[in-house]
Design a protein around this motif. Structure first.
Motif, PDB file in Angstrom:
ATOM      1  N   LEU A  64       0.821  -1.213   0.000  1.00  0.00           N
ATOM      2  CA  LEU A  64       0.000   0.000   0.000  1.00  0.00           C
ATOM      3  C   LEU A  64       0.850   1.257   0.000  1.00  0.00           C
ATOM      4  O   LEU A  64       0.457   2.294  -0.510  1.00  0.00           O
ATOM      5  CB  LEU A  64      -0.924   0.000   1.218  1.00  0.00           C
ATOM      6  CG  LEU A  64      -2.118  -0.946   1.062  1.00  0.00           C
ATOM      7  CD1 LEU A  64      -2.904  -1.020   2.341  1.00  0.00           C
ATOM      8  CD2 LEU A  64      -3.022  -0.497  -0.071  1.00  0.00           C
ATOM      9  N   LEU A  74      -3.610  -6.789  -3.562  1.00  0.00           N
ATOM     10  CA  LEU A  74      -3.921  -5.569  -2.819  1.00  0.00           C
ATOM     11  C   LEU A  74      -5.397  -5.236  -2.976  1.00  0.00           C
ATOM     12  O   LEU A  74      -6.063  -4.864  -2.009  1.00  0.00           O
ATOM     13  CB  LEU A  74      -3.092  -4.393  -3.358  1.00  0.00           C
ATOM     14  CG  LEU A  74      -1.702  -4.227  -2.768  1.00  0.00           C
ATOM     15  CD1 LEU A  74      -1.046  -2.996  -3.341  1.00  0.00           C
ATOM     16  CD2 LEU A  74      -1.788  -4.092  -1.260  1.00  0.00           C
ATOM     17  N   ASP A  75      -5.899  -5.351  -4.194  1.00  0.00           N
ATOM     18  CA  ASP A  75      -7.297  -5.018  -4.439  1.00  0.00           C
ATOM     19  C   ASP A  75      -8.190  -5.937  -3.611  1.00  0.00           C
ATOM     20  O   ASP A  75      -9.118  -5.490  -2.946  1.00  0.00           O
ATOM     21  CB  ASP A  75      -7.604  -5.164  -5.935  1.00  0.00           C
ATOM     22  CG  ASP A  75      -9.065  -4.873  -6.234  1.00  0.00           C
ATOM     23  OD1 ASP A  75      -9.583  -3.890  -5.675  1.00  0.00           O
ATOM     24  OD2 ASP A  75      -9.680  -5.605  -7.014  1.00  0.00           O
ATOM     25  N   SER A 110      -7.367  -7.630  -0.860  1.00  0.00           N
ATOM     26  CA  SER A 110      -7.206  -7.486   0.586  1.00  0.00           C
ATOM     27  C   SER A 110      -7.751  -6.163   1.095  1.00  0.00           C
ATOM     28  O   SER A 110      -8.043  -6.030   2.269  1.00  0.00           O
ATOM     29  CB  SER A 110      -5.735  -7.612   0.966  1.00  0.00           C
ATOM     30  OG  SER A 110      -5.020  -6.542   0.421  1.00  0.00           O
ATOM     31  N   THR A 111      -7.903  -5.157   0.217  1.00  0.00           N
ATOM     32  CA  THR A 111      -8.455  -3.891   0.719  1.00  0.00           C
ATOM     33  C   THR A 111      -9.971  -3.878   0.631  1.00  0.00           C
ATOM     34  O   THR A 111     -10.612  -3.013   1.189  1.00  0.00           O
ATOM     35  CB  THR A 111      -7.910  -2.684  -0.069  1.00  0.00           C
ATOM     36  OG1 THR A 111      -8.091  -2.916  -1.460  1.00  0.00           O
ATOM     37  CG2 THR A 111      -6.457  -2.447   0.223  1.00  0.00           C
ATOM     38  N   LEU A 140     -10.903   3.863   4.003  1.00  0.00           N
ATOM     39  CA  LEU A 140     -10.954   2.497   3.474  1.00  0.00           C
ATOM     40  C   LEU A 140     -11.366   2.488   2.005  1.00  0.00           C
ATOM     41  O   LEU A 140     -10.824   1.749   1.188  1.00  0.00           O
ATOM     42  CB  LEU A 140     -11.940   1.650   4.280  1.00  0.00           C
ATOM     43  CG  LEU A 140     -11.488   1.308   5.697  1.00  0.00           C
ATOM     44  CD1 LEU A 140     -12.621   0.682   6.483  1.00  0.00           C
ATOM     45  CD2 LEU A 140     -10.313   0.341   5.650  1.00  0.00           C
ATOM     46  N   THR A 183      -8.510   3.669  -0.095  1.00  0.00           N
ATOM     47  CA  THR A 183      -7.450   2.649  -0.197  1.00  0.00           C
ATOM     48  C   THR A 183      -7.823   1.598  -1.231  1.00  0.00           C
ATOM     49  O   THR A 183      -7.017   1.229  -2.078  1.00  0.00           O
ATOM     50  CB  THR A 183      -7.251   1.951   1.159  1.00  0.00           C
ATOM     51  OG1 THR A 183      -7.195   2.952   2.158  1.00  0.00           O
ATOM     52  CG2 THR A 183      -5.968   1.166   1.174  1.00  0.00           C
ATOM     53  N   ASN A 184      -9.083   1.147  -1.168  1.00  0.00           N
ATOM     54  CA  ASN A 184      -9.491   0.137  -2.138  1.00  0.00           C
ATOM     55  C   ASN A 184      -9.498   0.714  -3.546  1.00  0.00           C
ATOM     56  O   ASN A 184      -9.066   0.074  -4.502  1.00  0.00           O
ATOM     57  CB  ASN A 184     -10.879  -0.392  -1.768  1.00  0.00           C
ATOM     58  CG  ASN A 184     -11.294  -1.528  -2.663  1.00  0.00           C
ATOM     59  OD1 ASN A 184     -10.479  -2.100  -3.383  1.00  0.00           O
ATOM     60  ND2 ASN A 184     -12.558  -1.845  -2.664  1.00  0.00           N
TER      61      ASN A 184
END
Length: 1553
Positions: free
Chosen positions: A246, A1167-1168, A1170-1171, A1205, A1208-1209
């Protein structure tokens, strides 16, 4: 031949008698001057000054673009470069028609091209280093170039050169371009005033660029970098060195943050609301709101899309031109020499040149691809912005939802979760596909018109075939969606069953019931597989349609053409129309998808609108505070807006500072000592009926008020009404101005006047650490924190957790018991520094010790010392004496209010009633004193936490990067791992489908592609041959016949291949799941102790889902695109072998692109994923804890968290799509290069015109499929991770189920007597662990009742497990009725013994199923068992009797009842040995007495081994064994042991009394 600037075949070339400017050659030479001037000036500056000048502000300085007219300049320069290319080409073509070289025809153009390139490079460097004075050089260049070109144009006009001549057009266009560039340059001077003005303008870089956390630079870079995603290179290359996290992707730029977009959308929606205010039956349109907020980018994207589609038609047209030209040149080879004086080319002649067409095709492809990717990018970005805005809107609405809506079930949590997880994504996807809706019809119409031009009526036949087959695609697509839905239902059911198995695995193994439950899962899996079969069938049909439609269309067209037209089919026509068919199929195939998404989007918008218009909480309550305040004020204080969003300090501190005034209006002063006063209150839950009526109460300041009453009399509702959660029908709630009466000024200043801390009845936890749950956004104060955790006796529980109070708890963390959760919630309320504390029945889930401790320490000491006002709802009347004020309620009304004295005097009846209740509670207390629930809770927690070390180990195994410990030398191995495809896993996957299917798949794939190549090859020979002899004969029929047969075979093979791939995928999925389930079920118990349940479940949910549904289509797509590319390259190389030479550098480039992309894409995908989870969890936990969040007044903090959040996503998703664009642009450019080389080689080397067309057609298909190869490879690599994880479980050791004896050799009624000999027994859990039992010897006579006691960890439970061989017996033996149990098959052994476990476990199903899943017993036997367990009457009263349903985990029975069911279960199995493992730990005294009686009577003739939790339960036993550290210390009758005063057993009994 000597080279001369003006050519040496013309004597008059250097003649200037008619005036200098009349000489063509001199004018051309004059044109060289500006270009040379620019190169001389800029080169030194570029090489010397470059690098010394850099920006003063620390920013991403190479991206800061701030000169006006920036984009216009780039566009003009690119146009200029294109015109220069035309000029060069024109010069060279003209020159080839001369007798000698005429350099003046193309040399100035080449110099101009170089100069234009240098100008843009120079400009870019000046702009990024912010040194505008140097732009003067460019200004001068534009002026000079403009002047020289104008002279040339004027000269042409004087000579009377006609407009149709190409050279005249080019010169005219150039004059315009140079003029425009000059204007741009003047504009820069006008705005920036860097020269000719006294005060140059100062500029500041935008905020995003000053913030080094912003790594997403797409909006800020120059045009070229935007188009090719050049700025992504750093990220993609760095991914190779270390994984993308991130931090590497940074923050979103301001314009894309959820807050910014939310404000936009909100305003638009409010406007729509205003429009329909006066029309009550119309609801505001979200569509219009979305359009006004995000319409412009969508239009931009559509424009790009149209441009790309139109340029797409350049392919077929150029093919037709090139093949035609090639044919003409081979037919007539004699070229005519032109007269040098007339050296002008017309545009038609120019465009007839094959090489010119090849270059044009190349440029058109590059432009088309660039526009297409730009269009994709813009829609993606807009879609992400829209999703962010919608999520913020939904979240704000959730925070304002009226509680009644949630509790009355109008809006369930499930619906809210669907809105967040499904509906917003549907809308986002719709936006992605949106431009297709209006671009596709245009594309189809254009395609049909062009086809008609080429082939006449027969083209319409082919088009008709395509159009008629398109609806079938739509039908298949809808069927697919249905199949997916039913699959989902079955897999949810299967997961529920699997989850139950895993939770009760110990019991299943001990009762030897694994196979029964296993088959039930397998049955569900069969249903799931059946619906997966339909899913697979439809998928393969859709793939088949996709491949077969073009073949069918082409077949229909060419056959019609051959029979209706007199003229033979020309190669130019054939290949151009083939290429057009390929273009036409894509939009038709996509159309069905787009229409489906459009329908879904309409439904989603309806749902959203319903949600956004549902009831909100009343604003009249002063506490509710308008939730939208923070955003609105952000907008008003524009300065603050950006600051609040950007700086490190969290938003909420700033929000608080300007939120207070609007939120807390001071109420008129009330009586001093009343904190809250309700007058004449009628409150309802939104139904209009008053739940609470005629409420007049007051709550005294700084004192403890207790609210008591029966269940359901409205105690909790009263609290919520005071908090403003209920609808006020009439009456008022007054909050007095508390501060004035506060003695300690300091304390009051730190507290908020009207702040409330609230602990709800149903404990609500955040998915966060224990500490965060208690602090809940307040500043951390160590002493206070310690005091609170002690008061709630949380310390022992915290010590058990693996990471202390930093352990994650909540849904995704560790499961705590009800009591532990409740204590954390109470601790949260105590910790907050507020004036008023509301506790709603905080003692309900606590046992008596804890309640007392909490009352004494927490409430009486901690709260009262702080002089905080406390309102306590409780059922525990024994605490009434502590209360300062009591409110007694009944049926939604206040029965009495006052101090205990008042009530004693005024309402004697009520007081007496309370007294009897208190006595009864006191008696229960004495009973309860022994049933210490807390120790039990801690025990279960310890059991859950037991595998601390091993848990960490297992998580590591999941990751591949275990080698990262010693960084330096191992860094390289990690990189190798990260870039390597998991071929081994792929092979495992492919073979798990069976070798026959694998062979069939490979064979049919290869055959299909060979046939498709053969079709085109045949077409090439057919068309070329017809031209060579213009005699038409019966050959035509023969050609058509072969062509038809090949096409038919191709279509059939398409069907076969798509079916085999899906079939193989299904078989693989079936086998993998079957093996996994059987492996897990037969695994040793230690495995389940060590592996977190979630981890195992993940294999059955997420990983199985990937194997079921995602791998087969990916595999299909990958093999198809790879084989297409390979067959295309093979075909081109066959036609023109020279192509292979050019292929080498392109191949190398391709290899590196895919290598870098795969690694980065994998990381970004993770990442996508997990976010996304935290975002969804945040929504669901907010909806669950609404009342708590609102009571605390923490809306702003939660909103801020949601925005973080979401952002972040979104940034992860943005980067993922940018990486995909990066790849596609690169592979597309590579494809364009392949087309160029193929065109050039086939023109120079090609055998005949048919093969030239074939080569070009195939080169064009490569461009479409190259990026799919890489994308599918990357996807497959991610998906193979699932196979790998499943395989890691498949290598686990199973329990050894075989015995030395055959089951038939064991007597039917063994063990009859129940005699047990334990000889020198040594037991350990695993080979590498220390023994837990050391040389234990014991002898138990048949029918004896034996008690085993000892401290925790002394090996009592291990001994009970040893009877069932659940642990490794490595020395000694246990002999039961003369048979050594280690010789028996496990199933036989376990099915003949009974055990009652400490945790009662029931499964969902009927009561009958719970008692006897094997269905061996009669009903009478079951009723008898229930009667023995004292459950008969209760079960009889249930609807259905024995067939009454048990919910999951037996939640619909109390713990005591569940334990009795387990007893009945043990009795149903008539075995002569019963083992009770701390079976009475979790039940009250009454139930325990029943149990003891039953054991004495019903099991009188059986051997009973009791492992005792409380020693008094085994005082009546025949034999007592006392254990310590795996050894037996005392072994005798209880009477003898008690007589030894200093014995351990005696001390146990004394302690227990």
């Amino acid at each position: 031949m000597r080279l001369a600037f003006c050519g040496n075949d013309n004597a008059s070339a250097y003649n200037i008698s008619a005036g200098v400017l009349r000489n063509v050659c001199f004018v051309d030479a004059l044109n060289l001057v500006p270009h040379v001037f620019l190169l001389f000036i800029t080169f030194p500056i570029l090489f010397i000054g470059w690098g010394s000048q850099s920006s003063k502000v620390q920013i991403h300085h190479n991206t800061w673009l701030h000169f006006p007219g920036h984009n216009l300049r780039w566009i003009l320069t690119f146009t200029l470069l294109f015109v220069h290319v035309c000029e060069i080409a024109e010069g060279i073509v003209s020159d080839t028609q001369m007798k000698s070289r005429h350099l003046h025809l193309f040399l100035p153009a080449i110099m101009g091209f170089v100069a234009a390139t240098v100008s843009i490079v120079y400009y870019h460097n000046i702009e990024t280093s912010n040194f505008p004075k140097l732009l003067l050089a460019l200004f001068l260049y534009w002026i000079m170039a403009f002047v020289t070109k104008t002279i040339k144009l004027v000269r042409y006009c004087q000579d009377g050169v006609p407009f149709s001549q190409l050279r005249f057009c080019i010169t005219g266009i150039m004059v315009i371009l140079y003029g425009l560039l000059m204007a741009v340059e003047i504009n820069v001077i006008r705005v920036r005033r860097y020269v000719f003005f006294m005060n140059p303008q100062k500029v500041k870089p935008p905020e995003d660029l000053q913030d080094l956390g912003v790594r997403f630079l797409q909006p800020f870079v120059n045009l070229l970098s935007k188009a090719t995603y050049w700025w992504m290179n750093t990220l993609i290359i760095s991914a190779h060195k270390k994984p993308v996290d991130l931090k590497a992707i940074g923050k979103l730029p301001i314009a894309m943050r959820a807050l910014t977009n939310y404000v936009c959308l909100k305003e638009a929606y409010e406007e729509q609301k205003k429009k329909v205010e006066d029309q009550p039956n119309r609801s505001p349109s979200i569509w219009l709101a979305m359009y006004s907020a995000f319409g412009r980018p969508i239009l931009l994207s559509s424009t790009f899309r149209y441009l790309a589609d139109l340029l797409g038609f350049a392919g077929p047209l150029c093919i037709s031109g090139i093949v035609q030209g090639f044919q003409n040149t081979t037919n007539n080879t004699n070229t005519t020499d032109k007269d040098p004086s007339n050296s002008y080319l017309s545009s038609e002649e120019f465009l007839r040149n094959v090489y010119v067409l090849a270059v044009l095709l190349f440029l058109a492809l590059i432009l088309q691809r660039t526009f297409l990717q730009a269009s994709y990018y813009v829609t993606t970005e807009t879609g992400i912005n829209l999703r962010g805005a919608l999520l913020a809107m939904i979240y704000n609405k959730i925070l304002r939802l009226s509680t009644s809506n949630l509790s009355m079930g109008e809006m369930t949590l499930g619906q809210i979760n669907n809105l967040v997880a499904i509906e917003t994504n549907q809308l986002m996807w719709f936006l992605f596909l949106c431009p297709n809706l209006w671009a596709m019809p245009v594309q189809i119409i254009m395609g049909v018109i062009l086809l008609y031009n080429l082939l006449g009526v027969s083209a319409l036949v082919g088009a008709a075939v395509i159009v008629l087959l398109a609806p079938i695609q739509y039908f298949i697509a809808t069927k697919l969606a249905e199949a997916q839905k039913s699959t989902l239902d079955y897999s949810t059911e299967r997961l529920k069953k699997t989850n139950e198995i895993l939770k009760g695995i110990k019991l299943l193994k001990l009762y030897a019931w694994e196979h029964i439950f296993c088959t039930s899962v397998e049955e569900t899996r069969l249903k799931e597989l059946t619906s997966l079969k339909t899913f697979a069938l439809h998928t393969s049909l859709s793939i088949f349609m996709n491949a077969a439609i073009p073949i069918a269309a082409v077949l229909a067209t060419f056959v019609t053409y051959a029979y209706t037209n007199d003229k033979p089919l020309q190669p130019a026509q054939a290949f151009a129309s083939l290429s057009l068919f390929h273009i036409l199929v894509t939009p038709l195939f996509l159309l069905s998808t787009v229409v489906r998404f459009a329908v879904k989007a309409i439904v989603s918008v309806q749902k959203l609108n319903e949600f956004l218009l549902s009831d909100e909480i009343g604003d009249d309550s002063w506490r509710g505070g308008d939730s939208s305040v923070p955003y609105e004020s952000c907008k008003k204080h524009t300065g603050l807006h950006t600051k609040a969003i950007n700086r490190r300090q969290p938003l909420r501190y700033q929000l608080e500072s300007y939120e207070q005034p609007t939120r807390r209006q001071t109420r008129p002063m009330e009586i001093d000592d009343v904190a809250i006063k309700v007058t004449n209150g009628y409150f309802s839950w939104g139904s209009g009926l008053a739940t609470l009526s005629n409420i007049n109460i007051r709550i005294p300041t700084g004192q403890m008020t207790m609210i008591v009453g029966q269940v359901g009399c409205g105690k909790s509702s009263l609290l919520l009404a005071i908090l403003g959660e209920m609808q006020t029908l009439e009456g008022k709630v007054h909050w007095s101005n508390v501060n004035d009466t506060e003695p300690s000024f300091e304390a009051s200043r730190s507290r908020n006047k009207y702040s409330v801390a609230y602990a709800a009845q149903k404990p609500w936890l955040l998915n966060a650490t224990v500490e965060e749950n208690i602090i809940f956004g307040s500043p951390f104060n160590k002493q206070r924190y310690k005091a609170v955790t002690d008061a709630c006796s949380l310390q022992p529980d915290i010590d058990l957790l693996p990471f202390g109070d930093q352990t994650e708890i909540g849904e995704r963390g560790i499961n705590l018991s009800g009591g532990q959760r409740q204590r954390i919630c109470v601790a949260r309320a105590l910790y907050q520094n507020t004036n008023i504390v509301f506790l709603d029945d905080p003692f309900s889930a606590l046992d008596i010790h804890l309640s007392d401790h909490l009352m004494q320490e927490g409430i009486l000491k901690f709260l009262q010392e702080d002089k905080r006002t406390l309102v306590l709802v409780t059922h525990k009347l024994q605490y009434l004496p502590h209360a300062d004020w009591i409110i007694a309620m009944k049926d939604g009304m206040v029965l009495r209010e006052g101090t205990l004295k008042d009530i004693q005097n005024k309402d004697i009846e009520l007081y007496e009633h309370w007294k009897t209740l208190m006595n009864r509670q006191d008696q229960e207390l004495e009973k309860d004193m022994e049933a210490d629930q807390t120790t039990l809770e801690r025990k279960t927690l310890r059991r859950a936490m037991y595998p601390r070390e091993s848990k960490a180990q297992l998580e590591d195994e999941d990751e591949e990067e275990e080698e990262e410990e010693d960084e330096d030398d191992n860094m390289s191995t990690v990189l190798r791992l990260r870039t390597k495809m998991p071929w081994k896993t792929c092979w495992r996957y492919l073979t798990s489908g069976g070798f026959f299917l694998l062979f069939l798949m490979i064979f049919s794939k290869l055959l299909k592609h060979s046939v498709i190549v053969a079709i085109d090859y045949w077409l090439a020979t057919w068309t070329s041959m017809d031209n060579e002899n213009d005699v038409r004969n019966g050959d035509d029929t023969y050609h058509v016949a072969v062509f038809s047969i090949l096409s038919g075979a191709g279509i059939v093979l398409c069907l076969i291949t798509s079916l085999t791939v899906e079939w193989m995928g299904l078989t693989a999925a079936k086998n993998l799941h079957h093996n996994l389930l059987n492996k897990i079920i037969l695994g040793p118990i230690r495995f389940f102790d060590m592996t977190p349940l979630g981890l195992i479940l993940n294999r059955f949910s997420a990983d199985t889902n990937i194997i079921d549904q995602h791998i087969p289509p990916t595999l299909e797509s990958l093999t198809r695109s790879t084989l297409l590319c390979l067959s295309a390259i093979g075909m081109i190389s066959y036609a023109t072998p020279w192509f292979l030479v050019a292929l080498v550098p392109l191949g190398i480039a391709f290899y590196f692109i895919q290598k870098y992309f795969r690694v980065a894409s994998k990381d970004l995908q993770e990442l996508d994923d997990s976010t996304q989870l935290p975002l969804l969890c945040h929504f669901s936990e907010t909806a669950e804890g609404l009342t708590t969040i609102r009571a605390f007044g923490h809306e702003a903090r939660f909103k801020q968290r949601m925005l973080e959040l979401t952002d972040t996503n979104n940034i992860a998703y943005l980067f993922l799509s940018a990486a995909n664009r990066w790849l596609e642009v690169r592979t597309d450019y590579l494809g364009a290069c392949i087309v160029l080389t193929a065109a050039v080689t086939s023109i120079t080397e090609g055998p005949n015109s048919g093969f030239v067309g074939l080569g070009l057609l195939y080169a064009l298909t490569i461009t479409n499929y190259l990026n799919w190869v890489v994308r599918n490879l990357a996807d497959l690599e991610v998906q193979m991770g699932a196979v790998k994880k499943v395989h890691s479980f498949l290598n686990m050791e199973s329990e050894n189920y075989e015995g030395y004896l055959d089951p038939s050799q064991v007597p039917k009624d063994w063990p009859q007597e129940g005699e047990i000999k334990i000889e020198n027994l040594c037991v350990r859990y695993e080979n590498n662990l220390k023994p837990v039992l050391k040389h234990v010897k014991a002898y138990i006579k048949p029918g004896q009742k034996v008690g085993i006691c000892g401290r925790t960890g002394s090996g009592k439970s291990s001994l009970s497990l040893a009877f069932f061989r659940m642990v490794d017996i490595f020395d000694g033996r246990i002999v039961i009725d003369g048979i050594d149990i280690s010789k028996l098959p496990l199933h036989t052994l376990r099915s003949r013994l009974s055990i009652i476990l400490q945790d009662p476990i029931l499964f969902s199903g009927s009561i009958r199923f719970n008692l006897d899943p094997e269905c061996k017993c009669t009903d009478d036997r079951l009723w008898e068992a229930l009667e023995i367990a004292q459950l008969k009457n209760m079960v009889k009263s249930l609807p259905g009797g024995l067939d009454a349903m048990v919910t999951e985990g037996g939640e619909n029975f109390s713990v005591g009842q569940r334990q009795l069911f387990c007893l009945a279960r043990a009795f149903v199995r008539k075995s002569s040995i019963l083992i009770m493992d701390e079976a009475t730990a979790s039940i009250d005294m009454a139930t325990e007495n029943i149990l003891q009686k039953v054991v004495m009577t019903a099991f009188a003739d059986r051997t009973v081994v009791t492992i005792a939790h409380r020693v008094h339960t085994i005082l009546t036993a025949d034999l007592v064994i006392v254990m310590k550290r795996g050894n037996i210390l005392e072994y005798d009758t209880p009477e003898k042991l008690l007589s030894q005063e200093d014995g351990i057993f005696a001390s146990f009994v004394r302690a227990d009394m």
